[in-house]
Design a protein around this motif. Sequence first.
Motif, PDB file in Angstrom:
ATOM      1  N   THR A   1      49.829  54.938  41.696  1.00  0.00           N
ATOM      2  CA  THR A   1      49.136  55.025  40.412  1.00  0.00           C
ATOM      3  C   THR A   1      49.619  53.913  39.487  1.00  0.00           C
ATOM      4  OG1 THR A   1      48.985  57.421  40.643  1.00  0.00           O
ATOM      5  CG2 THR A   1      48.644  56.507  38.442  1.00  0.00           C
ATOM      6  N   VAL A   2      48.679  53.254  38.817  1.00  0.00           N
ATOM      7  CA  VAL A   2      49.048  52.195  37.873  1.00  0.00           C
ATOM      8  C   VAL A   2      49.603  52.837  36.601  1.00  0.00           C
ATOM      9  CG1 VAL A   2      48.182  50.298  36.470  1.00  0.00           C
ATOM     10  CG2 VAL A   2      47.335  50.600  38.810  1.00  0.00           C
ATOM     11  N   ARG A   3      50.765  52.400  36.219  1.00  0.00           N
ATOM     12  CA  ARG A   3      51.400  52.929  35.017  1.00  0.00           C
ATOM     13  C   ARG A   3      51.121  52.035  33.804  1.00  0.00           C
ATOM     14  NH1 ARG A   3      57.410  54.575  35.361  1.00  0.00           N
ATOM     15  NH2 ARG A   3      56.651  55.837  33.591  1.00  0.00           N
ATOM     16  N   THR A   4      51.140  50.752  33.984  1.00  0.00           N
ATOM     17  CA  THR A   4      50.839  49.827  32.881  1.00  0.00           C
ATOM     18  C   THR A   4      50.296  48.534  33.440  1.00  0.00           C
ATOM     19  OG1 THR A   4      51.715  48.802  30.857  1.00  0.00           O
ATOM     20  CG2 THR A   4      53.155  48.802  32.783  1.00  0.00           C
ATOM     21  N   ASP A   5      49.492  47.856  32.635  1.00  0.00           N
ATOM     22  CA  ASP A   5      48.829  46.603  33.045  1.00  0.00           C
ATOM     23  C   ASP A   5      48.850  45.676  31.831  1.00  0.00           C
ATOM     24  OD1 ASP A   5      47.187  44.561  33.889  1.00  0.00           O
ATOM     25  OD2 ASP A   5      45.356  45.797  33.974  1.00  0.00           O
TER      26      ASP A   5
END
Length: 256
Positions: free
Chosen positions: A229-233
Amino acid sequence: MLRPVRADRRTTSPRSAAPLGRRLPLVAAAVVAAGLTAACGPSSEPAGSAAAATATAGQSSQAFPSESQSATASAAASPTASAPPSASASASVSSPTPSRAQSGSGSTGGGSAKPARTSAAPAPAKVPGPGYDSSADAQKQIDAALRAAKADGRMVLLDFGANWCGNCKAADKVFAQSQTAGILGASYHLVKVDIGGNSSANSALLRKYSPSGGTYTMPVLVVVSPSGTVRTDTHVTGNPSLTAEGINSFLRKWAA
């Protein structure tokens, strides 16, 4: 007639002088004996005997040495009397009393205590060097990083950039610093993906993990959890300051 008278006087004077001469020594001896008796105490012998008085005086003068000698002999014969009181006290103290810890260890059967198990800290993850490898299989590297993250609980940091990008080179210099490298090795699996060439596969990976589209400002830093899961971008949030302070703060924030 005169001669017999003179003869009588001569014969009578020696008779009267002889008893007096015999009495004088006896009187003197009696006086001496009386003086010794008064000085040394009464004697059991008659006071008229000079020899008995002299013997009595000699015995009384030897009484003090004989008493001290007998006291010394009795002290030497008795070891209890000669031993100082501290000796018996030290003898009673010298026998150690087993402590509770020793008795407790004996009651356990003499078995040694097992050391507590300590889990060793995982070895730091490998931090790639500066630049981007255009020939690397980025998808394969990301999959390997996710498997390692599931095993050790670290995060996955995706760094999308190009070798000709100035900001990417600035970020690489910070990553090489000891403090930043320590944070990366302890908390992240870093994967560097080259998007400066003509690799459609790498461009597809960028759109997968940063799907908002538009114009990307490199480097694009994406933190992914072990579950994928992407946490921050940073394409959405904006890049941190490309300094040690800015990047370290960003890494600490998303490490947990």
